[in-house]
Design an enzyme around this catalytic site. Structure first.
Site, PDB file in Angstrom:
ATOM      1  N   HIS A  84       4.595   3.669  -4.086  1.00 37.30           N
ATOM      2  CA  HIS A  84       3.525   3.333  -3.143  1.00 37.30           C
ATOM      3  C   HIS A  84       3.731   1.945  -2.581  1.00 37.30           C
ATOM      4  O   HIS A  84       4.439   1.122  -3.152  1.00 37.30           O
ATOM      5  CB  HIS A  84       2.150   3.438  -3.810  1.00 37.30           C
ATOM      6  N   CYS A  85       3.123   1.708  -1.423  1.00 36.57           N
ATOM      7  CA  CYS A  85       3.146   0.394  -0.808  1.00 36.57           C
ATOM      8  C   CYS A  85       1.703  -0.090  -0.712  1.00 36.57           C
ATOM      9  O   CYS A  85       0.881   0.283  -1.532  1.00 36.57           O
ATOM     10  CB  CYS A  85       3.825   0.452   0.552  1.00 36.57           C
ATOM     11  N   ALA A  86       1.395  -0.870   0.284  1.00 30.35           N
ATOM     12  CA  ALA A  86       0.037  -1.413   0.383  1.00 30.35           C
ATOM     13  C   ALA A  86      -0.978  -0.352   0.779  1.00 30.35           C
ATOM     14  O   ALA A  86      -2.152  -0.460   0.432  1.00 30.35           O
ATOM     15  CB  ALA A  86       0.005  -2.555   1.396  1.00 30.35           C
TER      16      ALA A  86
END
EC number: 2.7.1.69
Length: 640
Positions: A29-31
């Site tokens: 996942h990222c932001a």
């Protein structure tokens, strides 16, 4: 406040829409996004994923299925990896902070770094989840050593034995902890990894490292002691990953679940004993022979090599072959010269970490450095500061090596050594009193400490800028929740160029508005351009590749500046950062630079996105500019 449990229904439906755990190779996942790599596209239903409650949008881009969740994506990620069959597929350490993301390959590296940097980053990432335990228990070892040295506790007392086991357990069984973190990194079943490494630290196997005429399947076995080792566990789990994934493909479903761990463990344990152990042992034997010869032929050079590279030997597990030499020298001649320069090696790294502790701006890094420095100086326990402080920053580690070399050379010329086997530390100095010229040994140690501290003091800012605020601790506290926007907010252009509507930019997620309202700017020219802050506020994200920044404005607006489309794949080439995460910046203050010619040569659009990520909490985000604008011109108005 959201929790993992809140996202459990979303996680189940998204994973099912993508074909179930068996069809998912990895998830990170990222932001704002969950990013899945899957095995068979025809088993994935993107529309079904997009229709799940809580999903802002779902797209298939860049070989990944990207499911946009928003700011609570860490909880969604935890819910996904908590599902049956998904725990080993999480690749949390590769997260990107802006939404574009770069996924680490199964070998834990990426193609834009040299082998040394790949190795350093990999080892640092594997130690990140256990750093707090290493730091805390290392401090416990330091206090216990102090108690024994000052006579408060007898080394033979039951209390000392129990407390020593309490604080030393994590270091002795370090291969098991690394097997766990490596399993997550290399997408290996965690329990298979633990089952594979556990036999190597059993007393029966440890005893074989000192036995003679040991055979495995009739093959002579020169085994090593795997307790406290680092590299064997990492290599073993990495190799086991390929074997596990192959077995999962070829074994029938009826027997796969129990035959996979059986075969992996049954193959890997003998393989490690026959390959990694003997290779490490042989390298160590060559090393000890060479160092003994060097200390005799050129004491200053031998001392410099030991002072510089002792921590490197520990990193690769080569030090195990030197310890029997230390013990043999003490037993035969009453002292060993090999241990003298280690005082400089260990304390140089501790003093380098002390400079980071005082000088660094990252509060999480300082928290690790503090107790690590104490345990390093008092007990010679350097794992927390090596893996959690100096090695991730690189430059302090290099300064420590150089400082240890200078101090070690002085100790080598003084024929300094030790007449007792102890961990090199300040409290170990009495063991060096009767060997060589003690005053010169102290001088060499002090010189190493001073050089390590002063040298690191000057390189810490550069090291932190290069790391660009990347978190040292994997479970660092999240940023506080968005503040309420007060009054009318003006957002400025971070680069000069031509303003384009957000829906026209060449990125489906940004163009859809799922991440918030904003605009794109096509930077003017092909020269190096300075990227400036669009608002005054705190930097809550600084991407290590230099292509993205997140600012929480003093008035509550959260603004993302993303330079280029897919420029994360450039690995930082053409970008430089001038700020770090947590820093306060003023509107118009320089954040970094971008070489537009390098972006064009790499084949990526240079479109710079300016996105207000908390748009849904606002009354209006209105573009107020079109056509060509200068850097610092007003491009967005925000109303609450």
């Amino acid at each position: 406040m959201a929790t993992r449990q809140d996202f459990a229904p979303l996680a189940e439906r998204v994973v099912a829409a993508l074909g179930g755990p068996g069809n998912i190779r990895s998830v990170t996942h990222c932001a704002t996004r969950l990013r899945f790599k899957i095995r068979e596209n025809d088993k994935a239903d993107l529309q079904a994923a997009d229709a799940v409650d809580g999903v802002l949008t779902a797209i298939h881009s860049g070989g990944q299925y990207q499911v946009v969740i928003g700011n609570d994506v860490p909880f969604a990620y935890e819910a996904v990896t908590a599902l049956d069959g998904m725990a080993s597929k999480g690749v949390k350490d590769s997260v990107d902070e802006d939404g574009a993301g770069e996924e680490m390959d199964a070998d834990g590296g990426d193609t834009d770094k040299n082998l040394l940097n790949k190795f350093i980053d990999l080892v640092s990432a594997l130690f990140s989840p256990i750093l707090w335990c290493l730091a805390g228990l290392g401090l416990g070892k330091a206090f216990l050593t102090l108690a024994e040295t000052t006579g408060l506790l007898e080394e033979t007392s039951d209390t000392y034995v129990i407390l020593n086991a309490t604080f030393d357990g994590i270091f002795y069984f370090l291969p098991l902890f690394l097997a766990l973190t490596a399993a997550r990194r290399f997408k290996v079943n965690q329990f298979i990894a633990l089952s594979m490494m556990a036999p190597l630290v059993l007393p029966q196997i440890v005893a074989l490292s000192e036995a003679e005429n040991v055979h495995l399947f009739g093959i002579p076995l020169n085994s090593m002691n795997y307790s406290s080792s680092v590299i064997p566990a990492i290599i073993a789990v990495w190799v086991a990953g390929y074997l596990q994934r192959w077995l999962e493909k070829v074994l029938p479903g009826a027997v796969r679940n129990f035959f996979t761990p059986l075969i992996v463990v049954a193959v890997m344990v003998p393989l490690v004993l026959l390959t990694i152990g003997p290779v490490t042992l042989q390298l160590g034997n060559w090393l000890s022979d060479g160092l003994n010869w060097l200390l005799s032929a050129a004491p200053w050079l031998g001392g410099a090599v030991l002072g510089a590279f002792w921590q490197v030997f520990v990193l690769f597990g080569l030090h195990w072959s030197l310890i029997p030499v230390f013990l043999n020298d003490i037993a035969v001649q009453g002292y060993t010269l090999l241990m003298g320069p280690l005082l400089a090696a260990v304390l140089a790294q501790a003093s380098a970490a002390a400079a980071v502790w005082i000088r660094a701006k990252d509060p999480e890094r300082k928290k690790v450095a503090g107790p690590g420095v104490i345990s390093g100086f008092l007990a010679g326990v350097t794992e927390p500061i090596i893996y959690g402080v100096n090695l991730p920053l690189k430059y302090p580690f290099y300064v420590g090596l150089g400082s240890g070399a200078v101090g070690g050379a002085i100790i080598g010329m003084a024929h300094g050594g030790m007449d007792t086997f102890v961990f090199p530390s300040v409290l170990a100095l009495p063991a060096a009193v009767n060997v060589g010229t003690f005053g010169m040994t102290v001088l060499g140690t002090v010189v190493a400490v001073i050089l390590g501290f002063v040298g690191t003091w000057f390189v810490v800012p550069m090291a932190e800028r290069k790391l660009s605020g990347a978190a040292v601790i994997a479970d660092a506290p999240a940023e506080p929740k968005t503040a309420d926007v007060t009054g009318q907010v003006t957002v400025l252009a971070p680069v000069p160029g031509n303003v384009v509507p957000l829906e026209d930019v060449d990125d489906k997620v940004f163009a859809s508005g799922a991440m918030g309202a904003g605009v794109g700017i096509e930077p003017a020219g092909r020269s190096t351009v300075t990227v400036t802050s669009p608002v005054s506020g705190k930097l809550i994200a600084v991407q290590k590749t230099g292509h993205a920044y997140g600012i929480r404005g003093d008035n509550g607006a959260e603004v993302l500046v993303h330079v280029g489309i897919d420029t994360v794949k450039m690995g930082g080439t053409g970008f430089s950062t001038l700020v770090e995460r947590g820093q306060h910046v003023s509107a118009g203050e320089a954040l970094g630079t971008v070489d537009l010619a390098a972006v064009a040569e790499a084949g990526y659009p240079a479109t710079t996105l300016v996105i207000v990520t908390n748009t849904k909490k606002l009354t209006a985000v209105t573009p107020v500019a079109s056509g060509d604008v200068a850097g610092g011109a007003t491009i967005l108005d925000i109303e609450n």
